[in-house]
Design a protein around this motif. Structure first.
Motif, PDB file in Angstrom:
ATOM      1  N   ASP E 151       0.827  -1.209   0.000  1.00 18.18           N
ATOM      2  CA  ASP E 151       0.000   0.000   0.000  1.00 18.18           C
ATOM      3  C   ASP E 151       0.862   1.261   0.000  1.00 18.18           C
ATOM      4  O   ASP E 151       0.524   2.245  -0.665  1.00 18.18           O
ATOM      5  CB  ASP E 151      -0.930   0.013   1.214  1.00 18.18           C
ATOM      6  CG  ASP E 151      -2.102  -0.947   1.050  1.00 18.18           C
ATOM      7  OD1 ASP E 151      -2.226  -1.581  -0.024  1.00 18.18           O
ATOM      8  OD2 ASP E 151      -2.897  -1.073   1.997  1.00 18.18           O
ATOM      9  N   MET E 152       1.949   1.242   0.741  1.00 27.35           N
ATOM     10  CA  MET E 152       2.803   2.434   0.770  1.00 27.35           C
ATOM     11  C   MET E 152       3.391   2.704  -0.612  1.00 27.35           C
ATOM     12  O   MET E 152       3.475   3.848  -1.045  1.00 27.35           O
ATOM     13  CB  MET E 152       3.930   2.275   1.799  1.00 27.35           C
ATOM     14  CG  MET E 152       3.462   2.312   3.239  1.00 27.35           C
ATOM     15  SD  MET E 152       2.532   3.812   3.695  1.00 27.35           S
ATOM     16  CE  MET E 152       0.877   3.108   3.913  1.00 27.35           C
ATOM     17  N   TYR E 153       3.783   1.650  -1.315  1.00 26.02           N
ATOM     18  CA  TYR E 153       4.292   1.875  -2.676  1.00 26.02           C
ATOM     19  C   TYR E 153       3.179   2.361  -3.612  1.00 26.02           C
ATOM     20  O   TYR E 153       3.429   3.174  -4.501  1.00 26.02           O
ATOM     21  CB  TYR E 153       4.982   0.633  -3.215  1.00 26.02           C
ATOM     22  CG  TYR E 153       6.392   0.492  -2.674  1.00 26.02           C
ATOM     23  CD1 TYR E 153       7.357   1.483  -2.935  1.00 26.02           C
ATOM     24  CD2 TYR E 153       6.780  -0.594  -1.898  1.00 26.02           C
ATOM     25  CE1 TYR E 153       8.654   1.362  -2.433  1.00 26.02           C
ATOM     26  CE2 TYR E 153       8.072  -0.717  -1.391  1.00 26.02           C
ATOM     27  CZ  TYR E 153       9.003   0.271  -1.665  1.00 26.02           C
ATOM     28  OH  TYR E 153      10.287   0.168  -1.171  1.00 26.02           O
ATOM     29  N   GLN E 193       4.946  12.210  -0.734  1.00 28.27           N
ATOM     30  CA  GLN E 193       5.897  11.223  -1.276  1.00 28.27           C
ATOM     31  C   GLN E 193       6.844  10.743  -0.169  1.00 28.27           C
ATOM     32  O   GLN E 193       7.084   9.548   0.014  1.00 28.27           O
ATOM     33  CB  GLN E 193       6.731  11.833  -2.411  1.00 28.27           C
ATOM     34  CG  GLN E 193       5.958  12.046  -3.715  1.00 28.27           C
ATOM     35  CD  GLN E 193       6.799  12.721  -4.793  1.00 28.27           C
ATOM     36  OE1 GLN E 193       8.032  12.759  -4.700  1.00 28.27           O
ATOM     37  NE2 GLN E 193       6.147  13.262  -5.813  1.00 28.27           N
ATOM     38  N   GLN E 194       7.393  11.725   0.557  1.00 27.65           N
ATOM     39  CA  GLN E 194       8.341  11.386   1.625  1.00 27.65           C
ATOM     40  C   GLN E 194       7.673  10.554   2.717  1.00 27.65           C
ATOM     41  O   GLN E 194       8.275   9.643   3.285  1.00 27.65           O
ATOM     42  CB  GLN E 194       8.866  12.671   2.291  1.00 27.65           C
ATOM     43  CG  GLN E 194       9.215  13.790   1.358  1.00 27.65           C
ATOM     44  CD  GLN E 194      10.629  13.737   0.835  1.00 27.65           C
ATOM     45  OE1 GLN E 194      11.525  13.232   1.504  1.00 27.65           O
ATOM     46  NE2 GLN E 194      10.828  14.230  -0.369  1.00 27.65           N
ATOM     47  N   VAL E 199       7.439   5.501   5.943  1.00 23.37           N
ATOM     48  CA  VAL E 199       6.842   4.301   6.542  1.00 23.37           C
ATOM     49  C   VAL E 199       7.661   3.068   6.136  1.00 23.37           C
ATOM     50  O   VAL E 199       7.955   2.204   6.977  1.00 23.37           O
ATOM     51  CB  VAL E 199       5.369   4.136   6.120  1.00 23.37           C
ATOM     52  CG1 VAL E 199       4.795   2.833   6.677  1.00 23.37           C
ATOM     53  CG2 VAL E 199       4.540   5.325   6.589  1.00 23.37           C
ATOM     54  N   ILE E 200       8.020   3.008   4.860  1.00 20.52           N
ATOM     55  CA  ILE E 200       8.849   1.878   4.415  1.00 20.52           C
ATOM     56  C   ILE E 200      10.145   1.828   5.237  1.00 20.52           C
ATOM     57  O   ILE E 200      10.555   0.757   5.712  1.00 20.52           O
ATOM     58  CB  ILE E 200       9.181   2.005   2.901  1.00 20.52           C
ATOM     59  CG1 ILE E 200       7.919   1.878   2.048  1.00 20.52           C
ATOM     60  CG2 ILE E 200      10.246   0.984   2.476  1.00 20.52           C
ATOM     61  CD1 ILE E 200       7.348   0.486   1.934  1.00 20.52           C
ATOM     62  N   GLU E 201      10.776   2.975   5.418  1.00 23.12           N
ATOM     63  CA  GLU E 201      12.016   2.982   6.213  1.00 23.12           C
ATOM     64  C   GLU E 201      11.755   2.520   7.643  1.00 23.12           C
ATOM     65  O   GLU E 201      12.502   1.725   8.203  1.00 23.12           O
ATOM     66  CB  GLU E 201      12.661   4.372   6.210  1.00 23.12           C
ATOM     67  CG  GLU E 201      14.013   4.351   6.902  1.00 23.12           C
ATOM     68  CD  GLU E 201      14.786   5.660   6.751  1.00 23.12           C
ATOM     69  OE1 GLU E 201      15.170   5.990   5.603  1.00 23.12           O
ATOM     70  OE2 GLU E 201      15.005   6.348   7.774  1.00 23.12           O
ATOM     71  N   GLU E 202      10.670   3.013   8.232  1.00 18.76           N
ATOM     72  CA  GLU E 202      10.331   2.610   9.600  1.00 18.76           C
ATOM     73  C   GLU E 202      10.090   1.111   9.700  1.00 18.76           C
ATOM     74  O   GLU E 202      10.358   0.487  10.737  1.00 18.76           O
ATOM     75  CB  GLU E 202       9.100   3.390  10.066  1.00 18.76           C
ATOM     76  CG  GLU E 202       8.859   3.281  11.563  1.00 18.76           C
ATOM     77  CD  GLU E 202       7.690   4.138  12.037  1.00 18.76           C
ATOM     78  OE1 GLU E 202       7.862   5.356  12.191  1.00 18.76           O
ATOM     79  OE2 GLU E 202       6.598   3.584  12.239  1.00 18.76           O
TER      80      GLU E 202
END
Lengths: 285, 285, 285, 285, 285, 285
Positions: E151-153, E193-194, E199-202
């Motif tokens: 979903d984040m992507y 975008q950031q 979230v992906i980084e987290e």
């Protein structure tokens, strides 16, 4: 602009999760009778409202904003009805599965079928903005014509078909939580039907609003045919009598009557196809 | 079953064919406000009508059948407005074309653009069942709910947005033939608006039909919230007063009032994702 | 499985890029008469082909694979026609722009309009899988019925409307590169029309394939009405005579004749609405 | 241009044909998470690719071409799962059928239902380009923006939802052949996720690509609001803290912070409706 | 649940109303890159969020709620750009109109064309939920998969194509009010975008999230083919080298390599058609 | 214009109402193989017919008008199959329901599922203009190209897929009333297949109509490639021989032959992205 509260407008509880019912609930989310439709219909009517007053814009925003909360309630109800729904199939064949179900009291495949797969395959057991057949909601159903009376009737239509759907969904479940949720949403539909008709009354009722748009001079319409019921029975048998076949018209500006439909025009004759228009030569003549 | 006469219901004449106007007319054929919609809405309401009498079925068939003739008139009008429209482009580049147009008084490409190409490319200079943007009509706009009062309001909505569109198309042309055609079709929309409201009156008006469906016992709806206007202004400022904020409700079965919307539910907490449901491990917990 | 060559099947050259023509080309990519449609129609017919032989599957794969290359050619042609199309608007107002265009020989806004914006806004000056009105291709137009004769006629229909479109696009440009590309694609459509009709002939022609499906025993169809032209003129006037009104039927299994259409059934009477079905009480009776 | 080999990229075997599973497989063909989507997304990105190098065009063609072979594998799997599915119904009534099924171990109608009819009625027991609800794939889901970084994220999104779907379909069957096919297709999705992220890394990662498009001068965006998380809780309660609420932004070009959302604009007041715009007179004022 | 403030999140001003630009703005409302899409994508991701924490649900609600305000700003901008747009056509023919336009500095028909009619015919000079081609937004573009990384992507993809569109619309106008509005909305896209990448980084970045879904045991996927680039050039020529053809995969769990694609399966042979399946007899064999 | 008779063209009787079969019948109403499609395809072909004679317009009107009566018959059949279908659910849970069904011989929920809910939720037990998956009919399937030969093949395609569907629906029921209705409708499809092929014969058959359009001078098409079967097997293996690989073409204007497909064009090189086109800087070069 908009704000949220992470709590729901009204409690949503499910005693016995039922994936078949989750699927049925989708109609109230993404069906043409559903909540996405009314939320966005009212928003677009508000955002484009042209009038000497912002009163109607303002009123529409209140109700549109409320409706977002209804989509949220229903999406929550779908997810709750999918709790414990199967994600795996233990059985090899369909025939075995159904026998097993009856013998052993469980039938994962049958339940998967009941869901019609999409909640399993596409959403991870959550709602999606489509109707109970999985047809995605498309925004051509957002009616906002720029004419406030036409829009109010579009809204009455939406809330009427919406409440019809809601009562059918009430009848289709015995779950006390679901019935309590519907008792609230059905009540809100009752109010919203009245609300849009109240606008019509405030605008002057039938006499004040009809024919819609009332800003088009009626002398420009063909006044021989504006209050006649046209009968099309091939054998000329008369149509059933009703309020619409005689007496004063609803707007008080004409008298209803019945006319047997007859061609007033001729058979249309279009020009032949032109040489370079991609027709067959036989059409060019 | 059905019969035809190859003549038109009403004459369709075009003095000055105009391919841009042909494109605009498409909205009245395949737009959601158009004639395909009303024809099939009335047919499906008729064919599925359930009532102790066939009176409404019968009436709907008369009007649905009339509407097929309206689609035919408009399709004819589109084809006539495309007579002599260009099928070929003599010029090499767009910049030249527009200069040439002004200099020489003709501009085939400009007219091709006006048509937005589809009448040239797909139909050989004839109508097609799409709106003026070329979006095909889709039959989800055929509203037939099984509830006659809801259906009548859907019909009023259709004829109201339909007459609004028709008057806009009347204003968008100066062609005497086209204006005469519209004066007829606008008159028919006037009648049809009245006709569906007359059914509501015959069914007992607001008191006799509301809330729709009137067969669902109102004691099953949440009677604390069925006649309240919910205000959603974040700062609690009151909504504008109107017919819908106080006084007797339209159906005479309640009193309007205003309530500030507040969450009655809790933040919903769904179960975590299950191991084999295709979620990230971080969601499974 | 599939392979590619990064070169094109046939050269695509554009001498004078024309953003309006780029838009028109979209019809041949994503229109119902276009190349995506035939490519996937042939693929799905091949992949689902059931027959005692894989011959037809194989043949269909050859042609489907060729068609992917045609989409590629057209997508390239669209991008080339958009070279140098404007991405910016220097002028403040539309009226100024059009005057400036004629005076100075350039008119960025006019060209932007010609493109109808989507190539600018959505693709960065490239093709997209939609028709010339921007309506996305939808895969319901992939006809693959499981009956090979029906499918062949679907293919003839696709290649016939496809070649009609192609010749219209040929006529709509004077660019030598574009005309050369079309001379190739039109030739391929010629072949493909013949190819599908050749399958019909190989299957035995009209006598060998009709009525489709020929595996349904004709004695199960109502043999009183299977070779009659039904006339529906309300006044009983006869239909025009033609090959289809008298003489042997195309399949040699019957004789054409004309019958005046008359109702053989009765007025249908559906049961009244049931109490809990969401109808109005007036319908329940 | 393109070539084919009539053999499949990877073996497709079905031990126990299952028409319900055939229907589920449709989601991987014509669902938004499916193979038609990725094949055409990569093709259109390739065909419209604008860059100083053809490297990305070339790479995209390799993978797009591979994906056509995946659609073929899945279409084959659907047809194989429909082998021996019923085409006929022996039983007269639904209630009898289900009893018969349990008693006798067969239930043609139940299986017909499991297929949801379309494979029987429309395709002669073969795949069609629609999802598991029968909704045809529509090409608006082909994302090709003309910006290579945006497109790569669209591709990651497609392959991520695609692999999620694939693992759900793996879990939904016990057929060894089907699981072997999925073990291959899931592996390919793994690769393709990495592949598109590898392009982002090659382009410079977050710092080299963000914000997308990186060709728009950031001084033209409102720099007061480009790294703030806007909180919209009506009661002003703070949002949950996370990587996105404080610290350096992902692109190293700003600092995350939290701002409570407040209206900076005014209530919009549109002009009243104009006399000939089809509004009600009450709107014209 | 939700609240509103009748003021806008950010000021919307239009100095020179431009009906052509109004049409272009529609892409940012109802296009797949637009604001309805992100608003509802975030809402459905929030409402269906399954995780051990409500943190992501909560965050998503903040941003979804903000996006409703963006639709409102754009709808306001459309209506303001339509102020003073023509509702009437004085001229009889298109050729005259364009000459008149240049001569007299006004060209109502040209402007009507610029609007492509819909704002005139359907909305009374207001926005509607469709893209700049008039194609209604359909909710199948709401991606919410039940997997938070997928979903984040999907969200990064939406905000990337969204900001690309926004910068194109910024470039397509010189109106200071419109450019100021876009400077704000472009800034918000930068943040969003950031935000999703954060979230992906987290969640652990590539290593922590890939392959998506990371909950499917990688030993179940075919490990011979999960980090290979498959080359499909018919002549076996190697693909261009890149980050994705050699070296460690992005997730650190494999090594990239290149493999020439070859068929591993056989030509599929489906059973012949069955007698009562509606095929031609020639297929039944 | 049009007339109606409230009686049906042919009797519609249902002995054993079956809600599952009602759903299947929807395919013949709103499927692409169904009756709405042929009715409107013939109407639009008639209304736009350009030729030196009105003969074909007239003939098409007869048959189009007949088809409206077929939709009516099928809509009636759906409603009759829904008589006595359940509107209420007594049971709390799905597992219980199925056990109860087998034990007690009744299973309301199962039947509700069989209907897939829509007939219950949206129509009050009546037909709607959608296919058996609930996908609404969309009018892009109305093929009317302006070329009479192309249109006739579209009609043959429609009646062929239509009769295939009809025979499958005949096989899917044992109800004597339903089979009698189908025996009539299948007979009409037989006639209509012949009828459109008879027009082709009247126009001169293959030689007189091919290639379609026959008005485009064949010397303008690339005569090297207009009668060749292009083979795309990557290994150059020859395609299967058939009527289409050698001998005279169907139109007698060429000779079939086989050609191995080879790229004649070059790798296309588009210009790099322009600075203000919303691309990444890496694409601008």
């Amino acid at each position: 602009m908009y704000y949220h509260d992470k709590r729901l407008q009204y409690p949503v509880k499910v005693e016995s999760p039922d994936p078949v019912y989750a699927r049925m609930l989708q109609q109230a989310i993404g069906g043409i009778e559903g909540e996405i439709r009314v939320a966005f219909q009212y928003f677009f009517q508000a955002w484009g409202n042209r009038a000497p007053t912002t009163k109607y814009r303002d009123m529409l925003l209140h109700t549109a904003t409320e409706e977002i909360g209804h989509i949220e309630m229903l999406a929550t109800a779908v997810a709750m009805n999918l709790e414990n729904a199967p994600t795996k199939v233990q059985e090899a064949g369909a025939a075995d599965a159904i026998v097993g179900a009856v013998m052993g009291g469980e039938n994962p495949r049958h339940m998967v079928e009941g869901m019609l797969h999409r909640h399993l395959l596409s959403t991870g057991m959550a709602a999606f903005p489509a109707n109970c057949d999985g047809v995605p909601f498309d925004m051509s159903h957002i009616y906002a014509s720029g004419n406030i009376a036409a829009d109010m009737y579009c809204n009455v239509a939406a809330e009427s078909t919406g409440r019809v759907l809601a009562t059918r969904l009430y009848n289709a479940t015995n779950d006390p939580g679901m019935r309590d949720m519907w008792s609230f949403l059905i009540a809100r539909d009752t109010m919203h039907q009245q609300q849009w008709l109240a606008v019509i009354e405030e605008l002057g009722g039938d006499a004040g609003t009809l024919p819609i748009p009332n800003s088009f001079p009626q002398e420009k319409e063909n006044q021989k045919f504006n209050y006649n019921f046209f009968a099309t029975a091939a054998d000329g048998s008369p149509p059933p009598a009703g309020r619409w076949t005689e007496g004063a018209a609803m707007d008080g500006k004409g008298q209803f009557s019945v006319v047997q439909n007859q061609p007033m025009g001729e058979e249309p004759v279009l020009g032949p196809a032109r040489p370079d228009s991609g027709a067959e030569t036989q059409q060019i003549g």
